[in-house]
Structure formats: structure tokens, C-alpha cells
Design an enzyme around this catalytic site. Structure first.
Site, PDB file in Angstrom:
ATOM      1  N   SER A   1      73.794  41.842 102.261  1.00 36.33           N
ATOM      2  CA  SER A   1      74.649  41.525 101.463  1.00 36.33           C
ATOM      3  C   SER A   1      75.932  42.372 101.748  1.00 36.33           C
ATOM      4  CB  SER A   1      74.344  41.732 100.038  1.00 36.33           C
ATOM      5  OG  SER A   1      75.150  41.807  99.061  1.00 36.33           O
TER       6      SER A   1
ATOM      7  N   TYR B   1      69.169  47.001  93.962  1.00 36.34           N
ATOM      8  CA  TYR B   1      69.823  46.072  95.087  1.00 36.34           C
ATOM      9  C   TYR B   1      70.587  46.776  96.069  1.00 36.34           C
ATOM     10  CZ  TYR B   1      71.962  41.418  96.369  1.00 36.34           C
ATOM     11  OH  TYR B   1      72.232  40.424  96.927  1.00 36.34           O
TER      12      TYR B   1
HETATM   13  P1  NAD Z   1      68.377  32.312  94.826  1.00 34.21           P
HETATM   14  O1  NAD Z   1      67.721  32.778  93.442  1.00 34.21           O
HETATM   15  O2  NAD Z   1      68.877  31.044  94.616  1.00 34.21           O
HETATM   16  O3  NAD Z   1      67.115  32.309  95.754  1.00 34.21           O
HETATM   17  C1  NAD Z   1      66.019  33.233  95.807  1.00 34.21           C
HETATM   18  C2  NAD Z   1      64.906  32.730  96.683  1.00 34.21           C
HETATM   19  O4  NAD Z   1      64.087  33.628  96.869  1.00 34.21           O
HETATM   20  C3  NAD Z   1      64.225  31.621  95.702  1.00 34.21           C
HETATM   21  O5  NAD Z   1      63.816  30.625  96.707  1.00 34.21           O
HETATM   22  C4  NAD Z   1      63.077  32.234  95.115  1.00 34.21           C
HETATM   23  O6  NAD Z   1      61.990  31.596  94.781  1.00 34.21           O
HETATM   24  C5  NAD Z   1      62.793  33.092  96.307  1.00 34.21           C
HETATM   25  N1  NAD Z   1      61.849  34.569  95.857  1.00 34.21           N
HETATM   26  C6  NAD Z   1      62.343  35.239  94.708  1.00 34.21           C
HETATM   27  N2  NAD Z   1      61.317  36.182  94.589  1.00 34.21           N
HETATM   28  C7  NAD Z   1      60.297  35.629  95.461  1.00 34.21           C
HETATM   29  C8  NAD Z   1      59.202  36.337  95.959  1.00 34.21           C
HETATM   30  N3  NAD Z   1      58.398  37.465  95.178  1.00 34.21           N
HETATM   31  N4  NAD Z   1      58.343  35.766  96.763  1.00 34.21           N
HETATM   32  C9  NAD Z   1      58.707  34.715  97.474  1.00 34.21           C
HETATM   33  N5  NAD Z   1      60.134  34.232  97.294  1.00 34.21           N
HETATM   34  C10 NAD Z   1      60.780  34.828  96.122  1.00 34.21           C
HETATM   35  O7  NAD Z   1      69.348  33.370  95.241  1.00 34.21           O
HETATM   36  P2  NAD Z   1      70.184  33.475  96.465  1.00 34.21           P
HETATM   37  O8  NAD Z   1      71.671  34.011  96.109  1.00 34.21           O
HETATM   38  O9  NAD Z   1      70.092  32.082  97.276  1.00 34.21           O
HETATM   39  O10 NAD Z   1      69.834  34.653  97.310  1.00 34.21           O
HETATM   40  C11 NAD Z   1      69.097  34.631  98.617  1.00 34.21           C
HETATM   41  C12 NAD Z   1      69.310  35.821  99.347  1.00 34.21           C
HETATM   42  O11 NAD Z   1      70.910  36.379  99.707  1.00 34.21           O
HETATM   43  C13 NAD Z   1      68.878  37.111  98.520  1.00 34.21           C
HETATM   44  O12 NAD Z   1      68.283  38.106  99.532  1.00 34.21           O
HETATM   45  C14 NAD Z   1      70.008  37.752  97.906  1.00 34.21           C
HETATM   46  O13 NAD Z   1      70.060  39.135  97.811  1.00 34.21           O
HETATM   47  C15 NAD Z   1      71.092  37.360  99.162  1.00 34.21           C
HETATM   48  N6  NAD Z   1      72.531  37.196  99.000  1.00 34.21           N
HETATM   49  C16 NAD Z   1      73.078  36.678  97.759  1.00 34.21           C
HETATM   50  C17 NAD Z   1      74.395  36.487  97.615  1.00 34.21           C
HETATM   51  C18 NAD Z   1      74.945  35.697  96.329  1.00 34.21           C
HETATM   52  O14 NAD Z   1      76.062  35.685  96.082  1.00 34.21           O
HETATM   53  N7  NAD Z   1      74.358  34.374  96.053  1.00 34.21           N
HETATM   54  C19 NAD Z   1      75.168  37.321  98.070  1.00 34.21           C
HETATM   55  C20 NAD Z   1      74.800  38.191  99.119  1.00 34.21           C
HETATM   56  C21 NAD Z   1      73.210  38.244  99.266  1.00 34.21           C
END
Ligand code: NAD
Length: 261
Positions: free
Chosen positions: A143, A156
Site C-alpha cells: 500500500s 495496517y
Molecule cells: P476487500 O475487502 O475488497 O478484499 C479483501 C479480500 O481479502 C476479500 O476477498 C476477503 O474475503 C479477503 N480476506 C479477508 N480476510 C481474510 C482471511 N482471514 N483469509 C482469507 N481471505 C481474507 O479489500 P481490497 O481493498 O481489495 O484489499 C485487498 C488488498 O489491497 C489488501 O491487502 C489491502 O490492504 C490492499 N490495499 C487496498 C487499497 C484500497 O484503497 N482499497 C489500497 C492499498 C492497498
């Protein structure tokens, strides 16, 4: 179809960025192992839909990324049913927002386990197979918060800084094994993880979710637009390509200028 014959395991691919990455790899012909939580029937529809749309094999693992034993079992299953993992995308992640003095201990432990330790355990499970094949790609979804901090995100930010350290160590260890290890550092991407933060902000300030989204962008992201899961997927495909074979151990930002400031 540059990834035909490769097997990609994308953790947390039932939603958001993980699903965007899985779709992009599938479009290049990679077979998929999906993982993540959700309604069982919806996941099965997703699995069969992707298999049909891209004419690929798609498996699903329900492994909980907070449980090392389940991650190890997912690796063994991948070996037995799909012939191993060529591309590992450590993407599963959760968020919780509070000042340190109010941060619940169980939330700290859960975020460190899911956002950081799971990448270590999954890498440990697949690296021997990648070394044997002499080819592999590990992509850690970090991130902008892997490079800079924001208030109220202690666990985080610590996890995301940590995963960049893990990325560098793995890259060095695998430098001559045909395996690259890199991190993708997105800024704001509109997914359920961010929607929950937008809704909380809108409720707290008595404003619309759209206005809260505008505020989120204005605070952090000079380019006043969200990145998309599709664009993150495109970057993952590039990191899997032959052109990227000497890119290793780096954080690649896709953040609309967030960390340029
Ligand atoms: P999201 O909530 O849409 O998806 C998260 C996914 O992780 C889902 O499929 C969920 O079922 C899965 N998950 C959660 N806990 C779990 C567990 N214990 N075991 C297995 N699967 C699990 O979120 P997102 O925004 O798509 O995030 C995905 C990644 O991207 C994360 O690592 C997040 O930190 C990172 N990220 C997101 C953003 C953003 O702006 N959305 C920015 C930077 C980084």
C-alpha cells in the site's frame, strides 16, 4: 496469452483488488486458485464463471489467512490438484481505524496475521516448488501505507511497512532462482475495504459518501481519482512478464501521486 500454463494463487480474490488481479492474470491465460471469504454459492458462481469466460482451470481454497496451518494446507493442495503455484499474489487484507490507545489488541493481532504474516507463510509454502521449476513470481499487495503513514492505522501501516521488508528479503534470497518478488503499493482504490471507511466518514461528518470520497482523495492523492482493481491487475500482469524479469525487491506505486508529496 503470456501466462498460459502458469498457475496463479491470489489470496483474498473473492473481492476488490484481489479479484481484479485474478481476472487480469486469467485474461493472460493463467489458471487460478481463488481464496477469500464470502457466500459459498456466490464463490462457486465466480469460480465457474471465470473458468468459462477465460477457458482456464479455476480452483478455490477457503483457507483463512490468519491461520498458518490452513495456509500450509492450501500450498499442499495447490501442489496436488494444480501442479503447484507459479505466481503467488499475497493480497488478502483487512483494515481497522483507531488511535493507538483505543486500538483493540485483537484487531492488532488480526491485521498483523492477515496483512503480513500470511505473506510469509504462503511464500514459505510455494518457494520450494518455484525453485524446482526455476521460475516464479511473488507479488505482495502492500500500500502507499507501506511507504508513508496515516494516523489511526497503526497495525495496517506496521503490517504494510513489514511486507516491504519481507519483499526485499525474499527478492535477495531468490535472486538467482528465476523468481522475482515485488510489492504493489496502491493509493486509494474503490473496493469494499475503502467503502466501509467512506461510509464511516460520511456518517461521522453527516455528509454524503460521494463528498467523503472527495475528501479522502483531496487529503492524500494529488490525482483526484481512485485507481481501479483492473489497473492493479494490469500492473501485476506486467510484473509477471518477461520484460519485468530483472525487477525484484521493489515497491511499485500506483497511487495517483500519494507518496510523491
Ligand atoms: P476487500 O475487502 O475488497 O478484499 C479483501 C479480500 O481479502 C476479500 O476477498 C476477503 O474475503 C479477503 N480476506 C479477508 N480476510 C481474510 C482471511 N482471514 N483469509 C482469507 N481471505 C481474507 O479489500 P481490497 O481493498 O481489495 O484489499 C485487498 C488488498 O489491497 C489488501 O491487502 C489491502 O490492504 C490492499 N490495499 C487496498 C487499497 C484500497 O484503497 N482499497 C489500497 C492499498 C492497498
Amino acid at each position: 496469452m503470456s501466462l498460459k500454463g502458469k498457475v496463479a494463487l491470489v489470496t483474498g480474490s473473492t473481492s476488490g483488488i484481489g479479484l481484479g488481479i485474478a481476472r487480469a492474470l486469467a485474461a493472460e491465460g493463467a489458471d487460478l486458485i481463488l481464496n477469500g471469504f464470502g457466500d459459498a454459492a456466490a464463490i462457486e458462481t465466480l469460480r465457474t464463471g471465470l473458468a468459462q469466460e477465460f477457458s482456464i482451470r479455476v480452483a478455490y481454497s477457503a483457507a483463512d489467512m490468519s491461520k498458518p496451518a490452513e495456509i500450509a494446507a492450501m500450498g499442499s493442495e495447490a501442489e496436488a490438484s494444480m501442479g503447484g503455484v507459479d505466481i503467488l499474489v499475497n493480497n488478502a487484507g483487512i483494515q481497522f481505524v483507531a488511535n493507538i490507545e483505543d486500538f483493540p489488541e485483537e484487531k492488532w493481532h488480526a491485521i498483523i496475521a492477515i496483512n503480513l504474516s500470511s505473506a510469509f507463510f504462503a511464500s514459505k509454502a510455494v518457494i520450494p516448488g518455484m525453485k524446482k521449476k526455476g521460475w516464479g513470481r511473488i507479488i505482495n499487495v502492500a500500500s502507499a501505507h507501506g511507504l508513508v503513514a496515516s494516523a489511526q492505522k497503526a497495525a495496517y501501516v506496521a503490517a504494510k511497512h513489514g511486507i516491504l521488508g519481507l519483499t526485499k528479503v525474499a527478492a535477495i534470497e531468490l535472486a538467482n532462482a528465476g523468481v522475482t518478488v515485488n510489492a504493489i503499493c496502491p493509493g486509494w482504490v474503490k473496493t469494499p475495504l475503502v467503502d466501509r471507511q467512506l461510509e464511516a466518514r460520511a456518517q461521522k461528518e453527516g455528509i454524503s459518501v460521494e463528498k467523503a470520497a472527495g475528501e479522502f482523495l483531496a487529503e492524500k492523492q494529488p490525482m483526484l481519482q481512485f485507481s481501479t482493481p483492473e489497473a492493479i491487475g494490469g500492473l501485476a500482469v506486467f510484473l509477471c512478464s518477461d520484460a519485468a524479469r530483472t525487477i525484484t525487491g521493489v515497491p511499485v506505486s500506483i497511487d495517483g501521486g500519494w507518496v510523491a508529496q
